[in-house]
Design an enzyme around this catalytic site. Structure first.
Site, short mmCIF file in Angstrom:
data_model
loop_
_atom_site.label_atom_id
_atom_site.label_comp_id
_atom_site.label_asym_id
_atom_site.label_seq_id
_atom_site.Cartn_x
_atom_site.Cartn_y
_atom_site.Cartn_z
N GLY A 227 41.38 14.30 45.91
CA GLY A 227 40.24 13.68 45.25
C GLY A 227 39.41 14.63 44.42
N SER A 228 40.04 15.70 43.90
CA SER A 228 39.26 16.62 43.08
C SER A 228 38.76 15.91 41.81
CB SER A 228 40.06 17.87 42.72
OG SER A 228 41.14 17.55 41.88
N ASN A 229 39.53 14.95 41.32
CA ASN A 229 39.08 14.19 40.14
C ASN A 229 37.95 13.23 40.50
OD1 ASN A 229 40.79 14.84 37.64
ND2 ASN A 229 42.24 14.84 39.34
N LYS B 27 54.79 1.37 47.33
CA LYS B 27 54.28 0.26 46.50
C LYS B 27 53.30 -0.57 47.31
CE LYS B 27 58.13 -2.79 47.65
NZ LYS B 27 59.20 -3.66 47.17
N ARG C 207 50.94 5.27 44.69
CA ARG C 207 51.46 3.97 45.09
C ARG C 207 51.57 3.11 43.84
NH1 ARG C 207 52.02 1.68 49.97
NH2 ARG C 207 51.29 3.63 50.84
N ASN D 103 44.55 4.97 34.53
CA ASN D 103 45.24 5.95 35.39
C ASN D 103 45.20 7.32 34.74
OD1 ASN D 103 47.01 6.87 37.54
ND2 ASN D 103 48.65 6.91 36.01
N HIS E 128 47.20 10.93 34.49
CA HIS E 128 48.54 11.50 34.73
C HIS E 128 48.57 12.95 34.23
CE1 HIS E 128 52.80 11.47 35.49
NE2 HIS E 128 52.96 12.11 34.34
C1 GRF Z 1 46.08 14.54 39.53
O1 GRF Z 1 46.83 15.62 39.06
C2 GRF Z 1 46.42 13.28 38.78
O2 GRF Z 1 46.78 13.51 37.45
C3 GRF Z 1 47.60 12.76 39.55
O3 GRF Z 1 47.31 13.05 40.89
C4 GRF Z 1 46.47 14.19 40.96
C5 GRF Z 1 45.29 13.84 41.81
O4 GRF Z 1 44.55 14.97 42.16
N1 GRF Z 1 47.82 11.36 39.26
P1 GRF Z 1 43.19 14.82 42.95
O5 GRF Z 1 43.46 14.00 44.21
O6 GRF Z 1 42.21 14.11 42.06
O7 GRF Z 1 42.76 16.20 43.28
#
Ligand code: GRF
Length: 195
Positions: free
Chosen positions: A11-13, A65, A93, A109, A111
């Site tokens: 969940g760093s994002n 899924k 998923r 999403n 990526h």
């Molecule tokens: C990210 O690299 C994103 O692009 C991919 O999964 C990773 C999630 O990282 N879909 P985090 O859990 O947000 O750290």
């Protein structure tokens, strides 16, 4: 613009998004909940940043899924959060057409490659092993074909000769932490139209 974050891992994002909102730099976007398909996913801890609900959503019997009863209950739960946008930030998923239709044109999403190059899992490793000189990350609308929906924005990451897989991963993640909050901000301000 109310949004829900869905993920499976660190969940760093999610953290970058919530930190941006806390700092007042997420436009009119307001995180309302986090959902994860793993009970022990660290992403759930980040709900504390803004004191929003962070829930384990039972994924049902399938490993990769979301289908059937579990899909139905995810739709119900997420509808209760009344999101204008759903942000997939590391959800490992595949979402099927009933889920995607339930939130038509409202799912994005993230990526870790410059799509359409290197879709699917292990995108950073694949790009590194291929020997590309530029990679990056992509935010796109979610359609039933994995990693193939219309691209909203991308960030470029040059690959240095001295990069290792670890340093490249760090660079791509740093780019993601800028790109995704920025896209959410622009969506909330109408700079990018919601479908
Ligand atoms: C990210 O690299 C994103 O692009 C991919 O999964 C990773 C999630 O990282 N879909 P985090 O859990 O947000 O750290």
């Amino acid at each position: 613009m109310r949004f829900v974050i869905l993920g499976s891992g660190t969940g760093s994002n999610a953290k970058a998004i919530l930190d941006a909102e806390k700092a007042g730099s997420l436009g009119r976007a307001k995180a309302v909940a986090i959902g994860a398909d793993r009970e022990d996913a660290t992403i759930l801890d980040h709900g504390a940043i803004l004191d929003i609900p962070a829930s384990f959503l039972h994924p049902g019997p399938f490993k990769t899924k979301l289908e059937g009863e579990a899909e139905h209950s995810w739709i119900q739960q997420i509808c209760q959060w009344k999101p204008d946008l759903i942000v997939l930030a590391g959800l490992l998923r595949v979402l099927k057409p009933p889920f995607i239709e339930a939130f038509h044109g409202r799912i994005i999403n993230l990526h870790p490659s410059l799509l359409p190059a290197f879709p699917g899992l292990h995108a950073i490793e694949k790009a590194f092993e291929y020997g590309v000189k530029f990679t990056g990350c992509t935010v796109h609308w979610v359609t039933p074909t994995v990693d193939a929906g219309p691209i909203i924005d991308q960030a470029l990451v040059p690959v240095a000769n001295t990069d290792t897989i670890e340093t490249l991963e760090a660079k791509v993640h740093a780019a993601e932490h800028q790109l995704l909050p920025n896209v959410i901000r622009r969506l909330s301000l109408g700079d990018i139209p919601l479908a």
